[in-house]
Structure formats: structure tokens, C-alpha cells
Scaffold this motif. Structure first.
Motif, PDB file in Angstrom:
ATOM      1  N   LEU A  16      -2.290  -1.520   0.674  1.00  0.00           N
ATOM      2  CA  LEU A  16      -0.830  -1.497   0.791  1.00  0.00           C
ATOM      3  C   LEU A  16      -0.295  -0.083   0.593  1.00  0.00           C
ATOM      4  O   LEU A  16       0.677   0.315   1.233  1.00  0.00           O
ATOM      5  N   ASP A  17      -0.959   0.679  -0.273  1.00  0.00           N
ATOM      6  CA  ASP A  17      -0.524   2.049  -0.555  1.00  0.00           C
ATOM      7  C   ASP A  17      -0.708   2.941   0.679  1.00  0.00           C
ATOM      8  O   ASP A  17       0.195   3.717   1.022  1.00  0.00           O
ATOM      9  N   LEU A  18      -1.841   2.813   1.374  1.00  0.00           N
ATOM     10  CA  LEU A  18      -2.072   3.610   2.569  1.00  0.00           C
ATOM     11  C   LEU A  18      -1.141   3.170   3.698  1.00  0.00           C
ATOM     12  O   LEU A  18      -0.631   4.004   4.446  1.00  0.00           O
ATOM     13  N   HIS A  19      -0.905   1.863   3.796  1.00  0.00           N
ATOM     14  CA  HIS A  19       0.023   1.371   4.821  1.00  0.00           C
ATOM     15  C   HIS A  19       1.415   1.985   4.600  1.00  0.00           C
ATOM     16  O   HIS A  19       2.040   2.473   5.546  1.00  0.00           O
ATOM     17  N   THR A  20       1.867   1.965   3.365  1.00  0.00           N
ATOM     18  CA  THR A  20       3.177   2.536   3.036  1.00  0.00           C
ATOM     19  C   THR A  20       3.219   4.018   3.399  1.00  0.00           C
ATOM     20  O   THR A  20       4.195   4.494   3.994  1.00  0.00           O
ATOM     21  N   GLU A  21       2.160   4.743   3.071  1.00  0.00           N
ATOM     22  CA  GLU A  21       2.091   6.175   3.377  1.00  0.00           C
ATOM     23  C   GLU A  21       2.111   6.404   4.895  1.00  0.00           C
ATOM     24  O   GLU A  21       2.818   7.289   5.384  1.00  0.00           O
ATOM     25  N   SER A  22       1.382   5.586   5.633  1.00  0.00           N
ATOM     26  CA  SER A  22       1.283   5.779   7.085  1.00  0.00           C
ATOM     27  C   SER A  22       2.579   5.410   7.811  1.00  0.00           C
ATOM     28  O   SER A  22       2.803   5.840   8.936  1.00  0.00           O
ATOM     29  N   MET A  23       3.443   4.625   7.176  1.00  0.00           N
ATOM     30  CA  MET A  23       4.685   4.168   7.810  1.00  0.00           C
ATOM     31  C   MET A  23       5.935   4.779   7.163  1.00  0.00           C
ATOM     32  O   MET A  23       7.038   4.267   7.320  1.00  0.00           O
ATOM     33  N   LYS A  25      10.384   4.219   7.107  1.00  0.00           N
ATOM     34  CA  LYS A  25      10.976   3.776   5.839  1.00  0.00           C
ATOM     35  C   LYS A  25      10.435   2.415   5.391  1.00  0.00           C
ATOM     36  O   LYS A  25      11.139   1.639   4.752  1.00  0.00           O
ATOM     37  N   GLU A  26       9.165   2.131   5.732  1.00  0.00           N
ATOM     38  CA  GLU A  26       8.563   0.874   5.278  1.00  0.00           C
ATOM     39  C   GLU A  26       8.192   0.998   3.814  1.00  0.00           C
ATOM     40  O   GLU A  26       7.617   1.992   3.385  1.00  0.00           O
ATOM     41  N   LYS A  27       8.532  -0.053   3.066  1.00  0.00           N
ATOM     42  CA  LYS A  27       8.127  -0.108   1.663  1.00  0.00           C
ATOM     43  C   LYS A  27       7.936  -1.557   1.264  1.00  0.00           C
ATOM     44  O   LYS A  27       8.494  -2.475   1.865  1.00  0.00           O
ATOM     45  N   VAL A  28       7.124  -1.755   0.242  1.00  0.00           N
ATOM     46  CA  VAL A  28       6.863  -3.089  -0.277  1.00  0.00           C
ATOM     47  C   VAL A  28       8.009  -3.477  -1.203  1.00  0.00           C
ATOM     48  O   VAL A  28       8.384  -2.712  -2.089  1.00  0.00           O
ATOM     49  N   VAL A  29       8.573  -4.682  -0.998  1.00  0.00           N
ATOM     50  CA  VAL A  29       9.677  -5.139  -1.842  1.00  0.00           C
ATOM     51  C   VAL A  29       9.403  -6.510  -2.472  1.00  0.00           C
ATOM     52  O   VAL A  29      10.240  -7.017  -3.205  1.00  0.00           O
ATOM     53  N   GLY A  30       8.223  -7.083  -2.195  1.00  0.00           N
ATOM     54  CA  GLY A  30       7.923  -8.372  -2.796  1.00  0.00           C
ATOM     55  C   GLY A  30       6.475  -8.767  -2.588  1.00  0.00           C
ATOM     56  O   GLY A  30       5.769  -8.193  -1.775  1.00  0.00           O
ATOM     57  N   GLY A  31       6.042  -9.756  -3.379  1.00  0.00           N
ATOM     58  CA  GLY A  31       4.654 -10.209  -3.291  1.00  0.00           C
ATOM     59  C   GLY A  31       3.731  -9.205  -3.942  1.00  0.00           C
ATOM     60  O   GLY A  31       4.078  -8.564  -4.929  1.00  0.00           O
ATOM     61  N   LYS A  32       2.555  -9.044  -3.371  1.00  0.00           N
ATOM     62  CA  LYS A  32       1.601  -8.036  -3.847  1.00  0.00           C
ATOM     63  C   LYS A  32       2.224  -6.673  -3.597  1.00  0.00           C
ATOM     64  O   LYS A  32       2.645  -6.368  -2.484  1.00  0.00           O
ATOM     65  N   LEU A  33       2.289  -5.830  -4.622  1.00  0.00           N
ATOM     66  CA  LEU A  33       3.032  -4.576  -4.513  1.00  0.00           C
ATOM     67  C   LEU A  33       2.167  -3.358  -4.221  1.00  0.00           C
ATOM     68  O   LEU A  33       2.618  -2.433  -3.536  1.00  0.00           O
TER      69      LEU A  33
END
Length: 150
Positions: free
Chosen positions: A24-31, A35-43
Motif C-alpha cells: 500500500l505504501d508503494l502504491h501511494t508513492e506511485s500515485m 493525490k491517491e491516499k489510503v483513508v480506510g481499511g488496511k492503512l
């Protein structure tokens, strides 16, 4: 329904490619630019079978949330994420990994369908399919570059 198939050859072990694809951390970095960010579930960390993640993103100047769940997994060969709630009528993303010597072939099979019937199908074929192909290709290049670091 539209389907994209992308193949990416990575000079790294299958296990490393598999785990980076679930990060999830690499996905966030790549996107970041979307402005993609995790806001719920597995963080953070590696998402696993049965776990859900809710993303907040901005595409085409439209902000939205999308919740996906990992519905199938066989480590380190494949996993599937499916949209439970979000902007698509259907989103089903298969991630396959095949070892070939020192390389791993990563194959994405990304099936999606926009809502709104005929209008949605027109949007899919006129520009959304190309846009999503570009987005997935960019993401895969980030996975490749990190996986091939010594």
C-alpha cells in the motif's frame, strides 16, 4: 466491459515483485500525482487475502473514494483485487507473476466497466481505457524500478 492486459518484465525474484505489488505504501508513492491516499481499511504495509482498503483519489479533477478487497491469492503467483464500492460499475484486477530465470513476468488483467450503460461504454472506449493503461504502466514502472534496486 473493457479489459486491459499489461506484461512487465522485471529483473528481480518473484517473491519481491509479488510483495511490492501488494504494498500500500508503494502504491501511494506511485500515485502521488493523482493525490491517491489510503483513508480506510488496511492503512499501510502489504495487503493480504480478505483485507480491504479504501482509497481517496482525484482523476479528471473529480475526487472520489473507492474500496477494494483482495478476493483471491496464491503467494507468490497471483492475487485479485475487486472494487466493492466506488466509481465503476465493475472493477476486477488480476495480478499474475511468473518466474523465468532471474526475471519475473508480471501480468495485469484489468477488467472494468463504467456506470451509465451506453454512455459509460462510450467513455470507456473513447478515453478511459487509454487513461487507465497509462496509469497502470506508470505504476508498473515504479514497481520495476524498486524491485530492480540492488
Amino acid at each position: 466491459m473493457s479489459t486491459l492486459i499489461l506484461k512487465t518484465k522485471i529483473n528481480a525474484p518473484i517473491e519481491k515483485c509479488f510483495d511490492l505489488s501488494r504494498s500500500l505504501d508503494l502504491h501511494t508513492e506511485s500515485m502521488k500525482s493523482y493525490k491517491e491516499k489510503v483513508v480506510g481499511g488496511k492503512l499501510t504495509g502489504l495487503i493480504d487475502l480478505g483485507e480491504q482498503v479504501t482509497w481517496q483519489a482525484s482523476h479528471f479533477a473529480i475526487s472520489f473514494k473507492m474500496t477494494n478487497k483482495i478476493t483471491a491469492m496464491k503467494k507468490p503467483f497471483y492475487f485479485v483485487d475487486e472494487m466493492l464500492k466506488g466509481p465503476f460499475k465493475l472493477l476486477h484486477h488480476q495480478h499474475h507473476f511468473t518466474a523465468a530465470g532471474t526475471f519475473t513476468e508480471m501480468t495485469d488483467i484489468f477488467a472494468f466497466q463504467s456506470p451509465m450503460g451506453l454512455i459509460g461504454r462510450a467513455v470507456d472506449s473513447l478515453f478511459l481505457k487509454r487513461y487507465l493503461h497509462k496509469l497502470l504502466t506508470a505504476r508498473n514502472q515504479v514497481i520495476k524500478s524498486v524491485a530492480e534496486l540492488p
